[in-house]
Write an enzyme that holds these catalytic residues in place. Sequence first.
Site, PDB file in Angstrom:
ATOM      1  N   ASP A  51       0.857  -1.196   0.000  1.00 44.22           N
ATOM      2  CA  ASP A  51       0.000   0.000   0.000  1.00 44.22           C
ATOM      3  C   ASP A  51       0.889   1.240   0.000  1.00 44.22           C
ATOM      4  OD1 ASP A  51      -3.235   0.243   1.207  1.00 44.22           O
ATOM      5  OD2 ASP A  51      -2.029   2.041   0.874  1.00 44.22           O
ATOM      6  N   ASN A  52       0.453   2.284  -0.707  1.00 46.28           N
ATOM      7  CA  ASN A  52       1.237   3.533  -0.698  1.00 46.28           C
ATOM      8  C   ASN A  52       0.713   4.510   0.354  1.00 46.28           C
ATOM      9  OD1 ASN A  52      -1.143   4.376  -1.791  1.00 46.28           O
ATOM     10  ND2 ASN A  52      -0.278   5.301  -3.638  1.00 46.28           N
ATOM     11  N   LEU A  93      -6.844  -4.630  -4.597  1.00 44.29           N
ATOM     12  CA  LEU A  93      -7.849  -3.760  -3.978  1.00 44.29           C
ATOM     13  C   LEU A  93      -7.284  -2.343  -3.851  1.00 44.29           C
ATOM     14  CD1 LEU A  93      -8.913  -6.332  -1.223  1.00 44.29           C
ATOM     15  CD2 LEU A  93     -10.198  -5.745  -3.277  1.00 44.29           C
ATOM     16  N   LYS A 111      -3.651   5.867 -13.500  1.00 43.75           N
ATOM     17  CA  LYS A 111      -2.435   5.030 -13.566  1.00 43.75           C
ATOM     18  C   LYS A 111      -2.517   3.876 -12.560  1.00 43.75           C
ATOM     19  CE  LYS A 111       0.770   8.708 -14.825  1.00 43.75           C
ATOM     20  NZ  LYS A 111       1.812   9.587 -14.264  1.00 43.75           N
ATOM     21  N   THR A 112      -3.129   4.124 -11.409  1.00 45.07           N
ATOM     22  CA  THR A 112      -3.223   3.069 -10.397  1.00 45.07           C
ATOM     23  C   THR A 112      -3.971   1.871 -10.969  1.00 45.07           C
ATOM     24  OG1 THR A 112      -3.180   4.679  -8.616  1.00 45.07           O
ATOM     25  CG2 THR A 112      -4.078   2.512  -8.071  1.00 45.07           C
ATOM     26  N   ASN A 119       1.316  -4.056 -13.687  1.00 38.85           N
ATOM     27  CA  ASN A 119       2.390  -4.545 -12.807  1.00 38.85           C
ATOM     28  C   ASN A 119       1.950  -5.771 -12.014  1.00 38.85           C
ATOM     29  OD1 ASN A 119       4.297  -2.667 -13.608  1.00 38.85           O
ATOM     30  ND2 ASN A 119       3.640  -1.149 -12.101  1.00 38.85           N
ATOM     31  N   TYR A 165     -11.620   7.346 -12.708  1.00 39.62           N
ATOM     32  CA  TYR A 165     -11.896   6.122 -11.949  1.00 39.62           C
ATOM     33  C   TYR A 165     -12.627   5.113 -12.848  1.00 39.62           C
ATOM     34  CZ  TYR A 165     -13.557   3.182  -8.077  1.00 39.62           C
ATOM     35  OH  TYR A 165     -13.814   2.129  -7.232  1.00 39.62           O
ATOM     36  N   GLU A 183      -2.218 -14.830 -22.287  1.00 38.68           N
ATOM     37  CA  GLU A 183      -1.078 -15.347 -21.508  1.00 38.68           C
ATOM     38  C   GLU A 183      -1.485 -16.435 -20.526  1.00 38.68           C
ATOM     39  OE1 GLU A 183       1.756 -14.292 -22.531  1.00 38.68           O
ATOM     40  OE2 GLU A 183       1.023 -12.596 -23.700  1.00 38.68           O
ATOM     41  N   THR A 195     -19.941  -0.467  -0.713  1.00 37.95           N
ATOM     42  CA  THR A 195     -19.677  -1.343   0.437  1.00 37.95           C
ATOM     43  C   THR A 195     -19.355  -0.472   1.655  1.00 37.95           C
ATOM     44  OG1 THR A 195     -18.875  -3.026  -1.076  1.00 37.95           O
ATOM     45  CG2 THR A 195     -18.209  -3.268   1.212  1.00 37.95           C
TER      46      THR A 195
END
Length: 345
Positions: A51-52, A93, A111-112, A119, A165, A183, A195
């Site tokens: 997590d960042n 998540l 980008k996330t 990634n 988003y 792949e 939620t």
Amino acid sequence: MSRLNVYEPGFLSQRPYRSGRTVIIAGGAGFIGSNMGARLISEGDRVICVDNLETGRQENIAGLLEHPNFAFFLHDIIDPFSIEGPVDRIYNLACPGSPPKYQRDPLHTFKTSVIGGINLLELAEEKGARILQSSTSEVYGDPDVSPQSETYRGLVNTVGPRSCYDEGKRGAETLFHEMHEREGVDTRIARIFNTYGPKMDPEDGRVISNFIVQAFTGQNLTIYGDGHQTRSFCFIDDMLDGLIALMETENSFGKIDDPVNLGNPGEFTIAELADIVLELTGTDVGISYHDLPQDDPRRRCPDISRAGRLLGWAPKIPLREGLGPTIEYFREELKRKQRLNRQVS
Ligand code: UDP
């Protein structure tokens, strides 16, 4: 951040872990991610939380940091990373989910989902791990059909305030689908509807947290628009059951990488929700009306028949029941914050 159990090479070999799986939870300090971490640890898995801390909170994982099978890795998934040793499962998540939060840095939000998604997919491919993408009801945009089933293709603005988003999550679905097709990566896609529950950030900005915090702090509940728009709210425990069922099912009835709606079909207007929160918190603050944000969906209600067929899953906890522990959590969380503020001043 506590120095305990910060992820570093060697974690997998040093831990007293013997059975179960090694699971990466990207966004593991967020609302759903931290609840998932606690659940998986209690079931005997070994969890690496990545997590960042952009919207994830240290408080959410405080109780897990000392657990020998839990490690925290401070990292932004838009940058590639590696984990040593075998990995069995990856839950993605990671992504701010609240409109005011994901709109703060729209490019980073996009980008996330997209670069972060690539990634994690590449990591899953390298490790031979199964990977679940948390997609969203926002892929349906402002839907013109209700309830929304997975075959509905949505009505989404590509250049509005929610697009970073919505379109990021739609793009990520495509990435997961193609990595499965081309792949052979073992992918799952959950379309998560609204939620709620313990570990939500009181400053998250979404409707349930706003209303409960406002009720407890003596402020008017803020209804955007006329309050006739609807949402369907799923309690966190039900959502975790659905996500784990989707991750673990071997059922090939239908294509396993097809998206699956997860949510509670009980549909409420925002005005009804305001009345319920006032009643259950026992407060009598007023209501103030504000402009409806641009592109705010008018209706949202999941058709969960695919989840029922594939997973035998349906939510069990109705809104009023789930709001009980949620309200208690916020009561305690606000008290904790007040204590902290007193200590600082
Ligand atoms: N909303 C509201 N008051 C608030 C926060 C949100 O009336 O303080 C409305 C919002 O406009 C939307 C609904 O509640 O129609 C759900 O908003 P939320 O941000 O919780 O989630 P969304 O489903 O829109 O992502």
